[in-house]
Write a protein that holds these residues in place. Structure first.
Motif, PDB file in Angstrom:
ATOM      1  N   SER A  70     104.858 -15.986  26.427  1.00 47.27           N
ATOM      2  CA  SER A  70     105.194 -15.106  27.552  1.00 47.27           C
ATOM      3  C   SER A  70     105.594 -13.711  27.081  1.00 47.27           C
ATOM      4  O   SER A  70     105.615 -12.770  27.878  1.00 47.27           O
ATOM      5  N   SER A  71     105.909 -13.584  25.780  1.00 48.21           N
ATOM      6  CA  SER A  71     106.199 -12.251  25.254  1.00 48.21           C
ATOM      7  C   SER A  71     104.968 -11.353  25.324  1.00 48.21           C
ATOM      8  O   SER A  71     105.077 -10.126  25.269  1.00 48.21           O
ATOM      9  N   ALA A  72     103.769 -11.970  25.463  1.00 49.84           N
ATOM     10  CA  ALA A  72     102.536 -11.180  25.597  1.00 49.84           C
ATOM     11  C   ALA A  72     102.472 -10.457  26.939  1.00 49.84           C
ATOM     12  O   ALA A  72     101.613  -9.581  27.121  1.00 49.84           O
ATOM     13  N   VAL A  73     103.352 -10.798  27.882  1.00 53.96           N
ATOM     14  CA  VAL A  73     103.397 -10.092  29.168  1.00 53.96           C
ATOM     15  C   VAL A  73     103.674  -8.607  28.941  1.00 53.96           C
ATOM     16  O   VAL A  73     103.149  -7.743  29.652  1.00 53.96           O
ATOM     17  N   THR A  74     104.504  -8.291  27.916  1.00 57.74           N
ATOM     18  CA  THR A  74     104.777  -6.883  27.633  1.00 57.74           C
ATOM     19  C   THR A  74     103.521  -6.164  27.133  1.00 57.74           C
ATOM     20  O   THR A  74     103.385  -4.950  27.315  1.00 57.74           O
ATOM     21  N   PHE A  75     102.618  -6.914  26.504  1.00 59.67           N
ATOM     22  CA  PHE A  75     101.340  -6.325  26.099  1.00 59.67           C
ATOM     23  C   PHE A  75     100.536  -5.934  27.340  1.00 59.67           C
ATOM     24  O   PHE A  75      99.925  -4.859  27.388  1.00 59.67           O
ATOM     25  N   LEU A  76     100.554  -6.799  28.371  1.00 62.84           N
ATOM     26  CA  LEU A  76      99.882  -6.475  29.635  1.00 62.84           C
ATOM     27  C   LEU A  76     100.558  -5.283  30.315  1.00 62.84           C
ATOM     28  O   LEU A  76      99.879  -4.429  30.907  1.00 62.84           O
ATOM     29  N   ILE A  77     101.909  -5.220  30.224  1.00 66.01           N
ATOM     30  CA  ILE A  77     102.647  -4.082  30.782  1.00 66.01           C
ATOM     31  C   ILE A  77     102.209  -2.794  30.094  1.00 66.01           C
ATOM     32  O   ILE A  77     102.020  -1.748  30.730  1.00 66.01           O
ATOM     33  N   LYS A  78     102.011  -2.872  28.775  1.00 69.04           N
ATOM     34  CA  LYS A  78     101.570  -1.697  27.997  1.00 69.04           C
ATOM     35  C   LYS A  78     100.166  -1.260  28.435  1.00 69.04           C
ATOM     36  O   LYS A  78      99.908  -0.057  28.608  1.00 69.04           O
ATOM     37  N   LEU A  79      99.256  -2.224  28.615  1.00 67.37           N
ATOM     38  CA  LEU A  79      97.894  -1.881  29.054  1.00 67.37           C
ATOM     39  C   LEU A  79      97.905  -1.257  30.454  1.00 67.37           C
ATOM     40  O   LEU A  79      97.179  -0.284  30.710  1.00 67.37           O
ATOM     41  N   LEU A  80      98.725  -1.806  31.350  1.00 72.45           N
ATOM     42  CA  LEU A  80      98.833  -1.235  32.698  1.00 72.45           C
ATOM     43  C   LEU A  80      99.419   0.165  32.655  1.00 72.45           C
ATOM     44  O   LEU A  80      98.991   1.064  33.397  1.00 72.45           O
ATOM     45  N   HIS A  81     100.379   0.358  31.768  1.00 74.13           N
ATOM     46  CA  HIS A  81     101.009   1.674  31.635  1.00 74.13           C
ATOM     47  C   HIS A  81      99.996   2.712  31.159  1.00 74.13           C
ATOM     48  O   HIS A  81     100.012   3.876  31.609  1.00 74.13           O
ATOM     49  N   GLU A  82      99.110   2.325  30.258  1.00 68.47           N
ATOM     50  CA  GLU A  82      98.070   3.242  29.769  1.00 68.47           C
ATOM     51  C   GLU A  82      97.079   3.607  30.861  1.00 68.47           C
ATOM     52  O   GLU A  82      96.396   4.632  30.765  1.00 68.47           O
TER      53      GLU A  82
END
Length: 514
Positions: free
Chosen positions: A171-183
C-alpha cells in the motif's frame, strides 16, 4: 437450514478476506511510501525555507536543500516513533474492547490524517508531523484487526496473515500513484480529500464484515459475526440455545464415561494422560508470556529489524540525493522504481508463510506434536527473514547508486516477511486473548529504541556532513543479532523433542515392569 447457513458463512468469510485485502492494499501503509511522497512535497515547496543559496569554488551559485531533507527525515522519524509507541495501548484496547471499538479509533485517526494533509500548505508545513503520525497509526490499527481474519482459515492461517502483511507493505505504492497524479496536475490536497472520503469503506466493513469482539481460535463450528437482521439474530439465538442444551447433555455423558474409564485404566496410563493432555481452561498469564525466553528473544529480533527498516526509510531520500549528486531527476527516477517494486509486496508475501504453513499439509513425524512442528517451521522462516535483513543492510550501506535497485527489492520482501512473521509468531505461540497486548508491547518497546534516530540524524547532519555511511555500517553489524532468535527457536524445538522422547522411553520401561 444448516447447509444454507454454512454457505452464507462461507461467502461472508471470503468477503471479509477480500475486502480486508483491498483495505490493506490501498489504505494501511501509505506513509511507508515516504520517498515518493517527499518528492511531491519538495516540488510543492514544503520546508523550502530551509534551502539556501551556496556559492561554489568557481563563484557559481547553487541551492543547498540538505536541511530540507533533514526536516523530512525528522517528520518520518516522528511518525514511526508515534506509531510504534501507540501500539501497546492499542493492543490493550483491542484485547479488552474488541474489533469494532478499535477500528472506530483507527477510522477517526485516518480521517484526521487525511484532512490535515488536505489543509496543509507551504506555510503550514508543520502539519505534516501530526498528519503522518495519524495516518501511519490508523494503518497499523487496520492491519492489527485484519490479522485475526487468518483465524477463519485454519489451514492457511499464517498465509492469510502474511498476505495481509504483503498488502500492508504494497500500500506504500499508493504514494507512487499520488506522485504520478501530481505530475499530471492533480494537487496533493485533492488526492487526500478523496482518500478522506474513502473512510466510508472502512466504516461499512467494520459494521458488516468484522466482529464486534475478536475472532476466536480455534474457530467454533457455527461461529458468526457482523451485523444481521433481528429475525436472523433471533433464529440464531434459538439455534444456539438448542445447541447449548445438546452440548450440556453430551458433556455430562462424556464425564460419566470418563469417570468409569478412570476406574478401569491402570495408574501408568492415567499418569500419561494427565501429563500429555493439558487443561482446556488453563491459560498462561500476560506476565508469564512477556517474561518467557521465547518472547524476550522475539523482542530482540523485532527491535533490531524495525530499527534497520526505520533508519533506512528515514534517510533514503537523503542518501539518494547524495548519491545522485543533488540531481532531482535521478532521485525522482529511483523513487519511481521503488514505488513500482513496492507493489509486489503482496505477491512476495506467501514465500515466508509457505514455510510456516507447509507442515499442516504433511503428516507429522512419529510422536511429533503440532506445536513442535510449528516451532520447527517458524525457526526456518525466521532464519530466512534474518538473512534478508542482513543482505538488505549490506546493500544500503554500499554507496553505489545502481545497487539501490536491489536494496529496494530486499527492503520490500524483508518488511513483508517481518511483519507477517511477527504477527503469526505471536498468534500461534501465545494465547489468543493476549494477541493485541503482546504484539503491541513488542512494537512499543521498539519505540524507545527509535528515539535514537533523532540523535543519529543530528549526527549525520553535523558531524558526518550529511553522509550516513558510518551509521549504516553500525546498523549492518547490529543486524547480525537477528539470527539469535531463529537459533533459539531451533534449540527450543530440539529440547522439546528430546524431552518428549525421554518421557516416552520412561513410560515404556514402567509399562514393561508393570
Amino acid at each position: 437450514m444448516s447447509a444454507c447457513c454454512s454457505g452464507r458463512q462461507k461467502v461472508q468469510r471470503w468477503l471479509t478476506l477480500i475486502s480486508g485485502l483491498v483495505e490493506s492494499l490501498f489504505f494501511t501503509g501509505i506513509i511507508y511510501g515516504g520517498p515518493s511522497l517527499v518528492v511531491v512535497l519538495k516540488v510543492d515547496g514544503y520546508f523550502a525555507e530551509h534551502c539556501a543559496n551556496v556559492t561554489g569554488k568557481n563563484h557559481t551559485v547553487s541551492t543547498d536543500c540538505s536541511l530540507q531533507d533533514v526536516q523530512f527525515s525528522r517528520v518520518m522519524s516522528a511518525a514511526f516513533f508515534f506509531n510504534h509507541f501507540m501500539r501497546l495501548p492499542i493492543g490493550f484496547f483491542f484485547d479488552h474492547y474488541g474489533t469494532m471499538a478499535t477500528r472506530l479509533i483507527g477510522i477517526f485517526l485516518y480521517i484526521c490524517g487525511t484532512l490535515l494533509f488536505t489543509l496543509s500548505n507551504t506555510e503550514s508545513s508543520v502539519l505534516l508531523y501530526p498528519a503522518m503520525s495519524c495516518l501511519i497509526t490508523s494503518g497499523s490499527i487496520f492491519y492489527t484487526t485484519n490479522a485475526q481474519v487468518g483465524n477463519l482459515f485454519d489451514l492457511y492461517r499464517c498465509t492469510v496473515i502474511s498476505i495481509y502483511s504483503g498488502a500492508f507493505d504494497s500500500s506504500s505504492a499508493v504514494t507512487f500513484l499520488i506522485k504520478l497524479l501530481h505530475e499530471r496536475g492533480v494537487s496533493i490536497s485533492s488526492t487526500f480529500l478523496f482518500l478522506s472520503l474513502c473512510s466510508i469503506i472502512h466504516l461499512l466493513r467494520t459494521i458488516f464484515l468484522m466482529p464486534r469482539g475478536q475472532i476466536p481460535y480455534p474457530l467454533p463450528e457455527m461461529y458468526t459475526y457482523g451485523l444481521s437482521c433481528p429475525t436472523e439474530r433471533r433464529g440464531r439465538a434459538e439455534e444456539e440455545c438448542g445447541r447449548n442444551e445438546e452440548t450440556m447433555k453430551e458433556e455430562q455423558t462424556q464425564r460419566e464415561s470418563e469417570k468409569k474409564e478412570e476406574d478401569e485404566i491402570s495408574p501408568l496410563t492415567f499418569k500419561a494422560k494427565v501429563l500429555h493432555e493439558p487443561m482446556q481452561n488453563e491459560v498462561a498469564s500476560f506476565r508469564s508470556c512477556v517474561l518467557s525466553w521465547l518472547f524476550l528473544w522475539h523482542l530482540l529480533w523485532v527491535i533490531i529489524t524495525i530499527f534497520c527498516q526505520s533508519i533506512y526509510l528515514s534517510t533514503v531520500n537523503l542518501s539518494l540525493t547524495r548519491l545522485a549528486q543533488n540531481d532531482l531527476n535521478i532521485v525522482s527516477h529511483y523513487t519511481n522504481v521503488y514505488g513500482v517494486i513496492q507493489i509486489f509486496g503482496v505477491v512476495l508475501a506467501p514465500l515466508n508463510s509457505y514455510i510456516m504453513d507447509r507442515h499442516k499439509h504433511k503428516p507429522l513425524a512419529p510422536g511429533e506434536t503440532p506445536h513442535e512442528a510449528q516451532l520447527r517451521a517458524t525457526s526456518l522462516a525466521f532464519f530466512f527473514t534474518s538473512s534478508q535483513c542482513l543482505l538488505f543492510c549490506v546493500c544500503f550501506s554500499c554507496p553505489i547508486l545502481p545497487l539501490q535497485y536491489l536494496t529496494f527489492f530486499l527492503q520490500v520482501i524483508n518488511s513483508t516477511c517481518f511483519y507477517g512473521g511477527h504477527q503469526s509468531f505471536v498468534s500461534i505461540t501465545f494465547p489468543i486473548s493476549h494477541f493485541g497486548k503482546l504484539s503491541g508491547v513488542a512494537i512499543s518497546i521498539t519505540a524507545l529504541v527509535l528515539l535514537l534516530q533523532f540523535q543519529l540524524l543530528n549526527l549525520i547532519q553535523h558531524q558526518l556532513h550529511g553522509d550516513p555511511l558510518y551509521v549504516y555500517v553500525v546498523v549492518t553489524l547490529m543486524s547480525l543479532f537477528t539470527f539469535t532468535h531463529p537459533v533459539h527457536l531451533y534449540l527450543h524445538h530440539k529440547n522439546m523433542t528430546t524431552q518428549r522422547m525421554a518421557e516416552q522411553e520412561v513410560y515404556k520401561q514402567e509399562g514393561t515392569s508393570c
